[in-house]
Scaffold this motif. Sequence first.
Motif, PDB file in Angstrom:
ATOM      1  N   HIS A 111      37.358  56.094   0.670  1.00 18.88           N
ATOM      2  CA  HIS A 111      37.649  55.771  -0.258  1.00 18.88           C
ATOM      3  C   HIS A 111      37.388  54.311  -0.871  1.00 18.88           C
ATOM      4  CE1 HIS A 111      33.803  56.032  -2.895  1.00 18.88           C
ATOM      5  NE2 HIS A 111      34.917  56.501  -4.036  1.00 18.88           N
ATOM      6  N   HIS A 115      37.312  50.800  -2.997  1.00 16.66           N
ATOM      7  CA  HIS A 115      37.393  50.476  -3.685  1.00 16.66           C
ATOM      8  C   HIS A 115      38.356  49.201  -4.008  1.00 16.66           C
ATOM      9  CE1 HIS A 115      34.850  52.681  -6.447  1.00 16.66           C
ATOM     10  NE2 HIS A 115      35.356  53.935  -6.023  1.00 16.66           N
ATOM     11  N   ASP A 299      30.315  53.264  -6.619  1.00 16.95           N
ATOM     12  CA  ASP A 299      30.029  53.709  -4.939  1.00 16.95           C
ATOM     13  C   ASP A 299      30.050  53.251  -4.595  1.00 16.95           C
ATOM     14  OD1 ASP A 299      32.524  55.499  -6.170  1.00 16.95           O
ATOM     15  OD2 ASP A 299      31.498  56.765  -5.084  1.00 16.95           O
TER      16      ASP A 299
HETATM   17 ZN    ZN Z   1      34.441  55.764  -5.763  1.00 15.00          ZN
END
Ligand code: ZN
Length: 340
Positions: A111, A115, A299
């Motif tokens: 994850h 980003h 996200d």
């Molecule tokens: Zn995040």
Amino acid sequence: MLILGIETSCDETSIAIVKDGKEVLSNYISSQIAIHKEYGGVVPEIASRHHIKNIATILEESLEQAKVTLDDIDYIGVTYAPGLIGALLVGVSFAKGLSYGKNIPLVPVHHIKGHIYANLVENNVEFPCIALVVSGGHTNIIYIDENHNFTNLGGTLDDAVGESYDKVARVLGIGYPGGPVIDKMYYEGNPDFLKITEPKVDGYNFSFSGIKTAVINYVNKMKMKGEEFAPVDLAASFQGTVVDILCKKVLKACAEKNVKQVIIAGGVAANSLLRSELKRRGAEQGVEVSYPSMKLCTDNGAMIAAAAYYKLKKGYVPEKNLTLNGIATLPIDKEIETQL
Ligand code: ZN
Ligand code: KG4
């Protein structure tokens, strides 16, 4: 190369289709913030249920927006760690199903790398660079060389930045998520109101727990005495202190590593003061600072597709039977050891 990116690690269900790591054909994001707001934070069980309920429709919407079908997709990128286990499992299982059903190779994406790679979607980033990772679960300074090898220079010893924003917000009674509200309050308050001692932490490590506690203690003291206080002043003092520390450490890393480019990654990259201050102070040092647009700071699936693209470019060979060791808990410094 067309990559479908799937993100379900927390409270956003998102599916995107990205061409060659740059061209976002669709980036459908379904946020559950309104649902979790009334509980003061994300309820994992509820998050998983909403991912399950929405994910198939989101896939259809995303394909439709991009004007492609699953037959056009070359790879599927999916967030496999870190995050809420039930939430991650919805995305991973859905991705595995698509992969088996349509014979599309699967690329597991960390994850935080998503980003970081969100920065490459819209901006031209010079390497080597320093990535400042600031999210709800991470605070790290990462050196990235020309070949996209990552070195973690330091991280938080206690709370992550976003986490401390959310905890301070809870004490100030301004709800979840705290970051965007405290960010607005900063401009209405006095950043010099509360003198917060800067924690003494070596190297590129951080500590935010004491800063958060300074604000909480002040609030409790005033409540106990039955005295009034202005939450905007506390929000401003908190944000001013945090942003100052982040800027100083990042620019020190640039000087030491002779790096001229900084990228900001994670949910807190949306912070207006962090964006403007780091840009201003960076310019004084000849350092270019860039960050993703607001939509790519939250996200989203596009950042996962972009990270999958660079992972493949670096030589990752998709496995038939993905075992995903470390799902849910794998922090970025452990992921970095794999160098893919
Ligand atoms: Zn995040
Ligand atoms: O990256 P993210 O969406 O989730 C994780 O991967 O952890 O980051 C969420 C965090 C939350 O703590 C939220 O309060 C914070 O990002 N955040 C902000 C701002 N917008 C979101 N923090 C400070 N200023 C903002 N404008």
